[in-house]
Structures are given as C-alpha cells and as structure tokens.
Enzyme design. Sequence first.
Site, PDB file in Angstrom:
ATOM      1  N   HIS A 158      38.616  41.883  30.966  1.00  0.00           N
ATOM      2  CA  HIS A 158      37.453  41.092  31.534  1.00  0.00           C
ATOM      3  C   HIS A 158      36.256  40.857  31.044  1.00  0.00           C
ATOM      4  CE1 HIS A 158      36.706  38.337  35.486  1.00  0.00           C
ATOM      5  NE2 HIS A 158      36.967  37.328  34.244  1.00  0.00           N
ATOM      6  N   ASP A 162      33.514  36.142  37.554  1.00  0.00           N
ATOM      7  CA  ASP A 162      33.780  35.785  37.953  1.00  0.00           C
ATOM      8  C   ASP A 162      32.566  35.452  39.368  1.00  0.00           C
ATOM      9  OD1 ASP A 162      35.646  35.236  36.425  1.00  0.00           O
ATOM     10  OD2 ASP A 162      37.420  36.049  37.377  1.00  0.00           O
ATOM     11  N   HIS A 236      35.780  28.370  40.398  1.00  0.00           N
ATOM     12  CA  HIS A 236      35.211  29.280  40.268  1.00  0.00           C
ATOM     13  C   HIS A 236      34.082  29.431  39.122  1.00  0.00           C
ATOM     14  CE1 HIS A 236      38.698  31.187  37.552  1.00  0.00           C
ATOM     15  NE2 HIS A 236      37.395  32.091  37.417  1.00  0.00           N
ATOM     16  N   HIS A 238      33.417  31.555  35.254  1.00  0.00           N
ATOM     17  CA  HIS A 238      34.010  32.753  34.674  1.00  0.00           C
ATOM     18  C   HIS A 238      32.201  32.278  33.955  1.00  0.00           C
ATOM     19  CE1 HIS A 238      35.119  35.848  32.047  1.00  0.00           C
ATOM     20  NE2 HIS A 238      34.519  35.178  31.098  1.00  0.00           N
TER      21      HIS A 238
END
Length: 271
Positions: A158, A162, A236, A238
């Site tokens: 990742h 987030d 959300h 990112h």
Amino acid sequence: MKRGIVLLLVTMFVTYGLSSYFLVHYKVQKNDTLYSISLNFSVSPSLILDWNPGLTLTSLRVGQEIVIPQPPGYLYTVKKGDTLVIIAKRFFTVASLIRRANNLNSDVIYVGQKLFIPESIIGRAFNNEKFFIWPVYGTISSGFGWRIHPITGKYSFHSGVDIAAPEGTPIFAAESGIVEFAGKNGGYGLMVKIKSSSYEHVYAHLSRIDVYEGQYVKRGQLIGRVGSTGLSTGPHLHFEIRVNQKAVNPMNYLPSRIWVLRKELIGAGGE
C-alpha cells in the site's frame, strides 16, 4: 468603465440567499476562460469548479450559465452524524465562525441542510508544524506498507495512507505546487497529482475534482471532495507522497496532529 466590466454587469443577475452570501449567475461570454472569469470575480478557479459540478477547463461554452458565490466560499451538505463542531473540523476552522456565516442562533443542524463556509475562515486550524499539512480531516483506515488488500484479498504493498471521511468532505492541497494530473486513473478512480519543489503528492478516489492540469495551487487550497471512485470499499482519501517518483511513508511528513486550535481562535468562540 471598461468594456469587460460592463459585460459582467449586463450579463449577470443575483440570487440572494438566507445567509450572509449571494449567488451570481453568470453567462459565459466570447473569449472567456475559467481563469479570466475567476479574475473578474476575485475567486479561485477551484471554487468555480466546485460550485458547478461537471464543469471542466474545456467545457465552457458561450451563453452557458455558471454559479459564483460572493463572498468566496463553499457549500457543505449536512450528513447523518454531523455536528457543527465536526463540520468545522472538516474545514479546519471553528464552529462559531460557521454559525455566524449562516446566521444560526444555535448549533442545531439537520441532515440535508446546506451550510455556507466562507473561504476566509477555512484553514484557521491547519497544523503547520511540518512542510506538509493534513489534506483532509478524518480517521486513518489503512497505513503505508504491506497489507492484505481489502478487495482482492492478496498480500500487496500500500503506497500511501487511507483517510476515511464522509463523501463530500473537502480535500486540501497538502503542499503548494503544479497540478500534473487531474482525472480518472484506473483503480485510483478520480485522482489528482501535484508536483511541488521536491515532492509529488497524490490524492485518489475523489468524488469531485476541483483543479485542472497545469494549475498552480497553494497549500491549503481546496482541490476536490472525498469519494469512493475506483477500487474502493467506501468513502476515503488515498494520499501518497513520492520522492524521486518513489512512494514514501506520508506519516513521516505529516504533522503529529491533524487539527490545531490556535489562541486567536479561542477568542472567536472556538471549541
């Protein structure tokens, strides 16, 4: 009086609201650009884009009507669970200033209510302790690094953090720079990439983009709204920071606290 100003006066009409702002309904003239209109009304192009969903840099047409608020500011639609304090934090300001701007007698608000947030009060509670500021007020739902992807179920890297927040929550530029990309980008959904002096920062899964490629944006300027576009499990942001095009942990560059109440705001009836 200059011809351009005369045209503005002739082609606009004003709708007065119940709060301390009014809306100008402006008809686009020949040779108008988003930038020239923004200069004529002393507002940012981002503000015009936010008030006119679907409008883009290239979609302006002669005779098209667009809405411009005076004084400059944004609308926020109250959602379930919202309080005036929470909304104030989403705009990095304090509830008393929003209450005053909307002529509210109390902190009582209702779902679906439209609140006007003057641009002049936004960002009063930004935490400026580091080079970057937090781009959105919310809760960290996924950190930087290796994880089990919530959709694919695969172990994957990742490349950002987030930040969970309700759809429509404002997103602010974490640092000043030039917009290098603004549009759809696969699993990122609606995405904005900004290039600053030493960094690139990426904002993904937006519901609305309020900037255009080539635009210079200042730190703290609204660039879009939280959404769930692309490969996403819910609303959300990112957020990525890249150095030499390589993703780094944003938590090493962001302030320790998201929202900071300054002394000068306490006297204004801060929380």
